[in-house]
Enzyme design. Structure first.
Site, PDB file in Angstrom:
ATOM      1  N   HIS A   1       8.722  70.479  46.704  1.00 18.44           N
ATOM      2  CA  HIS A   1       8.906  70.969  45.338  1.00 18.44           C
ATOM      3  C   HIS A   1      10.061  71.964  45.241  1.00 18.44           C
ATOM      4  CE1 HIS A   1       5.161  69.020  44.490  1.00 18.44           C
ATOM      5  NE2 HIS A   1       4.454  69.853  45.237  1.00 18.44           N
TER       6      HIS A   1
ATOM      7  N   HIS B   1       3.152  65.517  42.267  1.00 18.26           N
ATOM      8  CA  HIS B   1       3.025  64.789  43.527  1.00 18.26           C
ATOM      9  C   HIS B   1       3.099  63.278  43.307  1.00 18.26           C
ATOM     10  CE1 HIS B   1       0.724  68.592  43.934  1.00 18.26           C
ATOM     11  NE2 HIS B   1       1.409  68.670  45.054  1.00 18.26           N
TER      12      HIS B   1
END
Length: 328
Positions: free
Chosen positions: A56, A214
């Protein structure tokens, strides 16, 4: 799969070594790559610690520094860091005023940070859950914590830098989280290095509406629409969830998922801003860029945080991190 790799087993540690070396003026690496911390700590300040699965970036390590986090714990790609990482980070950066954990609402993150908090003294936590797309997902009970986490980290980081104590920081964090809503859309899947193939299949003319960071499913798979139509639906979901609070000054944050050019992100910002302002929101602060990514996924999220005089001043306060720098 084409990626710059030596080995899928060493991608995280090698990346962390490069990251800290590139920003050695402000960052230091914890033993065994357990955490990244501010090189120079401020005595007597509440320490802010966050973390989560890698992939991320620049969240969370890129937000360590003056005016934001004191430490970040990186897990393997899309995998929660472990409690011993959080304990080691807390021990390294606690200068006597306690620690506040900022935790995205994913079951692994919440469980492991709670375990670490129970084994520590002087630790409180704020859980972010700004995603309006779905109430529960394959990773969460309740709403997911997504790009709004950056907003919480920035505002709390400024308040901690100015000397706010632990309990008021927790209260402020919960208030900012409560004033923040986000939603995203994916145009492509991401590819986890260890998997070697896309996380999900999506056609050239399709989009995943309300996708998680995700790659977990969103509200629905739909035909690709115009930017204005995508922004209209996302903004309506955000405004509808905020209800009567969606009036007055606000921060508009358009976040890229890693594979979307800035040209397209600014186009989405333009669409979203016009929609929100038509409905009574005054966009007084803005952020556009890829800050809370999903590896190489093409797509973006839109985040709206309703502001007041206190949170405007804290958003504007100086910050010096690898990913966000101004006023210093």
């Amino acid at each position: 799969m084409k990626k710059f790799l030596n080995s899928v087993d060493t991608v995280l540690t090698e990346s962390l070594d490069g990251f800290v070396a590139a920003h050695a003026d402000i960052l230091a690496l914890g033993d065994e790559h357990k955490f990244v911390r501010r090189r120079t700590l401020k005595p007597g300040k509440v320490a802010l610690i966050s973390g989560g699965g890698s992939g991320h970036e620049p969240l969370h390590g890129g937000l360590v520094g003056h005016g934001m986090l004191d430490a970040a714990c990186p897990g393997q790609v899309f995998t929660s860091p472990t409690p011993d990482q959080m304990l080691a980070a807390a021990e390294a950066v606690n200068t006597g005023a306690g620690c506040l954990f900022i935790v995205k609402n994913y079951e692994g993150d919440v469980m492991n940070f709670e375990m670490a908090a129970e084994m520590s003294e002087g630790v409180m936590q704020v859980v972010t859950n700004d995603d309006v797309a779905v109430e529960n997902s394959s990773y969460t009970t309740g709403r997911r914590g997504v790009a709004g986490t950056l907003v919480v980290e920035k505002i709390l980081g400024a308040a901690a830098e100015q000397g706010m104590a632990l309990k008021p920081l927790k209260t402020l964090g919960e208030r900012v989280n409560g004033a923040t809503r986000s939603m995203g859309v994916a145009l492509t899947s991401c590819t986890v290095p260890a998997a070697g193939k896309p996380t999900f299949d999506i056609g050239d003319g399709e989009m995943e509406f309300g996708v998680g960071i995700h790659g977990e499913p969103g509200r629905r798979r739909d035909a690709l629409k115009s930017a204005d139509a995508i922004a209209e639906e996302i903004c309506a979901a955000i405004s509808g969830d905020l209800g009567d609070r969606a009036k007055g000054p606000a921060l508009l944050f358009v976040n890229g998922f890693g594979g979307t050019p800035l040209m397209e992100l600014y186009l989405m910002y333009n669409s979203a801003r016009k929609i929100f302002e038509k409905n009574g929101v005054t966009v007084t602060r803005s952020l556009v860029g890829s800050y809370v990514t999903s590896l190489d996924m093409a797509g973006c999220s839109i985040t709206l945080t309703m502001l007041d005089d206190e949170t405007i001043a804290l958003w504007d306060a100086p910050v010096h991190t690898a990913a966000l720098r101004r006023g210093m």
